[in-house]
Design a protein around this motif. Structure first.
Motif, PDB file in Angstrom:
ATOM      1  N   GLY A 153      17.968  11.217   3.332  1.00  0.00           N
ATOM      2  CA  GLY A 153      17.541  12.471   3.952  1.00  0.00           C
ATOM      3  C   GLY A 153      16.847  13.410   2.995  1.00  0.00           C
ATOM      4  N   ASN A 154      15.718  12.965   2.413  1.00  0.00           N
ATOM      5  CA  ASN A 154      14.981  13.803   1.469  1.00  0.00           C
ATOM      6  C   ASN A 154      14.650  15.199   2.003  1.00  0.00           C
ATOM      7  OD1 ASN A 154      14.806  11.946  -0.729  1.00  0.00           O
ATOM      8  ND2 ASN A 154      13.207  10.836   0.358  1.00  0.00           N
ATOM      9  N   PRO A 155      14.228  15.337   3.280  1.00  0.00           N
ATOM     10  CA  PRO A 155      13.883  16.678   3.778  1.00  0.00           C
ATOM     11  C   PRO A 155      15.032  17.680   3.697  1.00  0.00           C
ATOM     12  CG  PRO A 155      12.948  15.027   5.211  1.00  0.00           C
ATOM     13  CD  PRO A 155      13.858  14.301   4.274  1.00  0.00           C
ATOM     14  N   LEU A 156      16.277  17.211   3.823  1.00  0.00           N
ATOM     15  CA  LEU A 156      17.422  18.119   3.673  1.00  0.00           C
ATOM     16  C   LEU A 156      17.371  18.817   2.320  1.00  0.00           C
ATOM     17  CD1 LEU A 156      20.503  16.000   4.857  1.00  0.00           C
ATOM     18  CD2 LEU A 156      19.396  17.868   6.100  1.00  0.00           C
ATOM     19  N   PHE A 157      17.156  18.025   1.291  1.00  0.00           N
ATOM     20  CA  PHE A 157      17.190  18.541  -0.078  1.00  0.00           C
ATOM     21  C   PHE A 157      15.970  19.396  -0.387  1.00  0.00           C
ATOM     22  CE2 PHE A 157      20.049  15.007   0.079  1.00  0.00           C
ATOM     23  CZ  PHE A 157      21.111  15.405  -0.724  1.00  0.00           C
ATOM     24  N   GLU A 158      14.840  19.046   0.206  1.00  0.00           N
ATOM     25  CA  GLU A 158      13.649  19.867   0.041  1.00  0.00           C
ATOM     26  C   GLU A 158      13.864  21.240   0.670  1.00  0.00           C
ATOM     27  OE1 GLU A 158      10.654  15.988   0.151  1.00  0.00           O
ATOM     28  OE2 GLU A 158      10.722  17.377   1.844  1.00  0.00           O
TER      29      GLU A 158
ATOM     30  N   ASN B  91       0.851  -1.187   0.000  1.00  0.00           N
ATOM     31  CA  ASN B  91       0.000   0.000   0.000  1.00  0.00           C
ATOM     32  C   ASN B  91       0.885   1.234   0.000  1.00  0.00           C
ATOM     33  OD1 ASN B  91      -2.047   1.835   0.217  1.00  0.00           O
ATOM     34  ND2 ASN B  91      -3.082   0.802   1.897  1.00  0.00           N
ATOM     35  N   ILE B  92       1.370   1.598  -1.178  1.00  0.00           N
ATOM     36  CA  ILE B  92       2.404   2.630  -1.308  1.00  0.00           C
ATOM     37  C   ILE B  92       1.936   3.987  -0.823  1.00  0.00           C
ATOM     38  CG2 ILE B  92       3.991   3.712  -2.955  1.00  0.00           C
ATOM     39  CD1 ILE B  92       3.446   1.201  -4.737  1.00  0.00           C
ATOM     40  N   SER B  93       0.638   4.255  -0.913  1.00  0.00           N
ATOM     41  CA  SER B  93       0.127   5.567  -0.513  1.00  0.00           C
ATOM     42  C   SER B  93       0.349   5.845   0.968  1.00  0.00           C
ATOM     43  CB  SER B  93      -1.368   5.677  -0.842  1.00  0.00           C
ATOM     44  OG  SER B  93      -2.099   4.683  -0.143  1.00  0.00           O
ATOM     45  N   GLU B  94       0.570   4.808   1.766  1.00  0.00           N
ATOM     46  CA  GLU B  94       0.811   4.997   3.196  1.00  0.00           C
ATOM     47  C   GLU B  94       2.294   5.093   3.528  1.00  0.00           C
ATOM     48  OE1 GLU B  94      -1.151   1.890   5.242  1.00  0.00           O
ATOM     49  OE2 GLU B  94      -3.141   2.662   4.857  1.00  0.00           O
ATOM     50  N   ASP B  95       3.133   4.958   2.529  1.00  0.00           N
ATOM     51  CA  ASP B  95       4.580   4.969   2.756  1.00  0.00           C
ATOM     52  C   ASP B  95       5.173   6.158   2.010  1.00  0.00           C
ATOM     53  OD1 ASP B  95       7.273   2.573   2.061  1.00  0.00           O
ATOM     54  OD2 ASP B  95       7.300   4.593   2.856  1.00  0.00           O
ATOM     55  N   THR B  96       5.413   7.231   2.713  1.00  0.00           N
ATOM     56  CA  THR B  96       5.833   8.467   2.064  1.00  0.00           C
ATOM     57  C   THR B  96       7.108   8.283   1.249  1.00  0.00           C
ATOM     58  OG1 THR B  96       4.820   9.772   3.814  1.00  0.00           O
ATOM     59  CG2 THR B  96       6.434  10.875   2.445  1.00  0.00           C
ATOM     60  N   GLY B  97       8.116   7.614   1.829  1.00  0.00           N
ATOM     61  CA  GLY B  97       9.367   7.431   1.109  1.00  0.00           C
ATOM     62  C   GLY B  97       9.188   6.618  -0.162  1.00  0.00           C
TER      63      GLY B  97
END
Length: 382
Positions: free
Chosen positions: A297-302, A12-18
């Motif tokens: 660390g996606n939030p770093l880049f955002e 259920n990919i919609s529940e997994d943000t990454g």
């Protein structure tokens, strides 16, 4: 040589943000690439809508039953049902971007091991999932023709924990949807969003899941020091939610705020869409990310894409992603005083803050989903 490549992303990919962000952005960049290969994406039921806009004659979807029902169902779907579906499509190679591959599939396979969290923080995962992950990850790593990791840090973990030859492992960084965090800001939307949550300027921001190893409790205590000891009149905005076993930790964070009488100063927004999240990045004084573990660390880049200075941890992938602190202030993520001092310096030293912002923008410019797709296809077609 033209190949038929399968991409297997069950659950259920919609529940997994990454996982959701990876699938959407990877497929979008794939649809815009000039590759000669054809692709079949294997999804669980009710997930097709996530990538429907990017499908074409060269990129199609096959639904594999059961995987969206539960974690157990996902494992059954991936390990028992999926091999027959992969064989039917006559693939040249299958790519599994979610840590595990179908062990009984006869199709040559590449697996992306995107996290080794459960080797460092086993308590962060419930016992059933921990057993599944510690069983399937090493088996998948050994069976795979090649392994992709999002950072050198994860590559080292795969070598050290799983005993895999480093020559089998390829580091392919994730991309960043820079445009989302740099364009299409509407002031009326910003005003309505901030009013909804009671947010006012100035504020410090955090965004990611509310998991104990990410140290939001330390951030709250560091923020209190800025207010009580430094007299800084601002808010702390925490974006994200606790999932599963971490719902109890989320409650502890709310209790901590009440105990320290920070109710109107610390704002919990819950999980937000990127369309909402971008406003908090853009207007934050500083982005604080004292997580004890990140594979990329996606939030770093955002934050860097939005032009926000960053204070982050100094462990795991953080030195790699920040170029050893060139574009962020790194601190011991469990040291409240060190975290508070770093935040204070960034907020009060305008020249230092400006240098961090420029360094962050330069850093994020080299991370694109097109590059991620190109490097991934090179591994898949080798």
């Amino acid at each position: 040589m033209k190949k038929h490549i399968g991409i297997v992303s069950l659950g259920n990919i919609s529940e997994d943000t990454g996982g959701r962000n990876y699938l959407i952005n990877f497929t979008k960049a794939l649809s815009q690439s000039e590759t000669q290969h054809t692709f079949t994406i294997f999804l669980s039921p009710h997930q097709k809508h996530l990538i429907e806009h990017f499908l074409s004659e060269n990129i199609t979807v096959v639904e594999v039953p059961l995987g969206d029902k539960s974690s157990v169902a996902k494992v059954i779907s991936e390990q028992v049902i999926a091999p027959a579906y992969l064989a039917k499509e006559k693939l040249d190679v299958a790519y599994f971007p979610g840590n595990f591959l179908s062990l009984f599939s006869g199709v040559p396979s590449v697996v992306a091991i995107r996290s080794m969290l459960y080797y460092h923080y086993p308590y962060a995962v419930d016992k059933a999932r921990l057993w599944v992950r510690k069983t399937l990850t090493p088996l998948s790593a050994r069976k795979a023709r090649a392994i992709i990791t999002p950072s050198e840090d994860i590559k080292r973990d795969v070598v050290n924990f799983l005993g895999i030859d480093e020559k089998k492992i390829h580091v392919v960084h994730h991309g960043v949807d820079v445009e989302t965090f740099q364009k299409n800001y509407v002031e009326s939307e910003r005003e309505a969003l901030f009013k909804k949550f009671g947010v006012h300027l100035p504020f410090i921001m955090y965004a990611s899941a509310l998991w104990e190893y990410k140290n939001q409790d330390k951030l709250i205590l560091a923020f209190e020091k800025l207010w009580r000891e430094k007299g800084m009149e601002m808010q702390l905005v925490i974006v994200g939610k606790g999932i599963g076993a971490n719902e109890a930790y989320q409650k502890r964070l709310h209790d901590l705020v009440r105990e320290h009488h920070l109710d109107r100063r610390v704002i919990f927004t819950g999980q937000l869409s990127h369309a909402e999240l971008k406003y908090f990045y853009k207007y934050a004084e500083v982005f604080a990310y004292p997580s004890g573990y990140e594979s990329f660390g996606n939030p770093l880049f955002e934050a860097w894409a939005a032009g926000v200075p960053v204070v982050c941890a100094n462990v795991h992938s953080f030195p790699e992603m920040t170029e050893n602190g060139k574009c962020a202030v790194m601190v011991n993520p469990r040291n409240v005083n060190e975290l508070a001092d770093a935040l204070y310096r960034v907020i009060t030293d305008s020249e230092f803050k400006k240098r961090l912002i420029e360094a962050g923008k330069a850093r994020v410019a080299s991370f694109s989903w097109a590059k991620c797709v190109r490097q991934t296809l090179a591994v898949l077609s080798a």
